[in-house]
Design an enzyme around this catalytic site. Structure first.
Site, mmCIF file in Angstrom:
data_model
loop_
_atom_site.group_PDB
_atom_site.id
_atom_site.type_symbol
_atom_site.label_atom_id
_atom_site.label_comp_id
_atom_site.label_asym_id
_atom_site.label_seq_id
_atom_site.Cartn_x
_atom_site.Cartn_y
_atom_site.Cartn_z
ATOM 1 N N VAL A 1 68.616 44.108 52.710
ATOM 2 C CA VAL A 1 67.244 44.810 52.174
ATOM 3 C C VAL A 1 67.710 45.816 51.406
ATOM 4 O O VAL A 1 67.481 46.115 50.280
ATOM 5 C CB VAL A 1 66.317 44.905 53.608
ATOM 6 C CG1 VAL A 1 65.198 45.732 53.122
ATOM 7 C CG2 VAL A 1 65.960 43.917 54.114
ATOM 8 N N ASN B 1 59.853 47.259 60.738
ATOM 9 C CA ASN B 1 58.963 46.261 61.104
ATOM 10 C C ASN B 1 58.430 47.155 62.290
ATOM 11 O O ASN B 1 58.992 47.883 63.100
ATOM 12 C CB ASN B 1 59.025 45.126 61.496
ATOM 13 C CG ASN B 1 59.156 44.336 60.154
ATOM 14 O OD1 ASN B 1 58.495 44.403 59.148
ATOM 15 N ND2 ASN B 1 60.238 43.554 60.262
ATOM 16 N N GLU C 1 65.339 42.786 68.295
ATOM 17 C CA GLU C 1 64.460 44.120 68.317
ATOM 18 C C GLU C 1 63.166 43.926 69.357
ATOM 19 O O GLU C 1 62.145 43.929 68.761
ATOM 20 C CB GLU C 1 64.022 44.310 66.948
ATOM 21 C CG GLU C 1 64.847 44.828 65.928
ATOM 22 C CD GLU C 1 64.550 44.942 64.517
ATOM 23 O OE1 GLU C 1 64.580 46.300 64.100
ATOM 24 O OE2 GLU C 1 64.005 43.965 63.935
ATOM 25 N N GLY D 1 72.916 52.330 54.369
ATOM 26 C CA GLY D 1 73.394 50.856 54.299
ATOM 27 C C GLY D 1 73.334 50.115 52.895
ATOM 28 O O GLY D 1 72.850 50.808 52.096
ATOM 29 N N LYS E 1 51.426 43.522 58.846
ATOM 30 C CA LYS E 1 52.645 42.711 58.706
ATOM 31 C C LYS E 1 53.386 42.906 60.111
ATOM 32 O O LYS E 1 54.019 41.802 60.684
ATOM 33 C CB LYS E 1 53.805 43.657 57.845
ATOM 34 C CG LYS E 1 55.115 42.752 57.692
ATOM 35 C CD LYS E 1 56.071 43.445 57.019
ATOM 36 C CE LYS E 1 57.414 42.491 56.897
ATOM 37 N NZ LYS E 1 58.779 43.278 56.207
#
Length: 304
Positions: free
Chosen positions: A11, A102, A268, A7, A185
């Site tokens: 990010v 994540n 998500e 991609g 995180k």
């Protein structure tokens, strides 16, 4: 070292561009629509750390290339299954795969598909988006990527990545406690996204309401109890540390999941809160607030 970034979004596109800016050999695996835009105007980064425009090397799914040394993976969890098959032809026996998703559900999927030795730990802290013209816009001082070995067998290979990342215009560092970093995180993202989507509000009004902050506190402590039952290497008192971050956030801060809901796109829920609820069931832990958060997300998905 040859790097494939899956991609070219907010990010992966950002960190891939910073490596290319340094002069590293970076290729982006993209869809046809994104490929057309990149061929037309290049990969553009607009950042407080410095703008950068790059004529990106791209590859489409199904094309044949030599295996890459490192694959940087930063897709949404609900795209992972399909993406794994698209990137498989570009992964050789020595290719390292660094996911920046994540949570932990993705690790199990990637390790099963590509073997435990090749999937290393990773996470990032960055506020970035892709604007209507396809440029990556990054406005926060924080643009940090953290990586590390998930087991001792990976240590030597991971050490070689330091030269790749050194000197890039981003905060990229190796961690010797990447599992703890990832669990910490995971707690923060699950808690923040949980309350902001539950109350449909930025964090400021939530923490200013006595019931809102109470729900937030209960959620973080539920998540902490689940993680400890699972044996996660989280720090003592990490819940209070995370709540401190909540109190220090800007009044209008929204989670990315809340922004996804506002755009009526996928979320998500299963990957983040749903995975935690499976662990809670496994360890027979009652998680009332987390269950409420998850129910809210699943009802949103059904009504979307």
């Amino acid at each position: 070292m040859k790097v494939l970034v899956v991609g070219a979004g907010a990010v992966g596109g950002y960190f891939g561009a910073r490596l290319a800016e340094k002069g590293e050999d970076v290729t982006f695996l993209v869809r046809e629509k994104r490929a057309h835009l990149l061929n037309e105007q290049g990969l553009q980064v607009k950042s407080i750390h410095g703008d950068y425009q790059h004529r990106a090397k791209i590859v489409l799914a199904g094309e044949k290339r030599e295996p890459f040394d490192l694959i940087l993976l930063s897709v949404k969890a609900y795209h992972l299954k399909n993406v794994m098959e698209e990137l498989a032809p570009f992964a050789g026996n020595q290719t390292l795969i660094m996911p920046l998703l994540n949570g932990f559900a993705h690790l199990e999927m990637l390790q099963e598909r590509f073997s435990e030795d090749r999937v290393i730990g990773g996470l990032c802290f960055i506020e970035s988006t892709v604007d209507q013209n396809g440029a990556i816009v990054q406005t926060s001082p924080i643009h940090e990527l953290v990586y590390g070995a998930l087991n001792s067998e990976q240590a030597e290979a991971v050490e070689k990545l330091e030269a790749l990342f050194a000197g890039s215009n981003a905060e990229i560092r190796k961690s010797d406690r990447i599992l703890a970093d990832m669990w910490h995180k995971y707690m923060f993202i699950s808690g923040l996204s949980g309350v902001t989507t539950l109350f449909r509000s930025p964090i400021g009004p939530i923490r200013e309401n006595e019931f809102g902050i109470s729900v937030t506190q209960k959620l973080f402590y539920e998540i902490g109890s689940i993680m400890r039952a699972e044996g996660a290497p989280i720090a003592d008192g990490i819940e209070n540390i995370q709540l401190g971050k909540i109190h220090n956030m800007t009044h209008g801060m929204k989670s990315s999941m809340q922004r996804d809901m506002e755009k009526l796109t996928e979320v998500e829920a299963d990957h983040l809160q749903g995975y935690l609820l499976k662990l809670a069931e496994k360890h027979k832990i009652e998680a009332q607030v987390l269950s409420m958060v998850y129910a809210n997300l699943k009802i949103y998905e059904k009504n979307r």
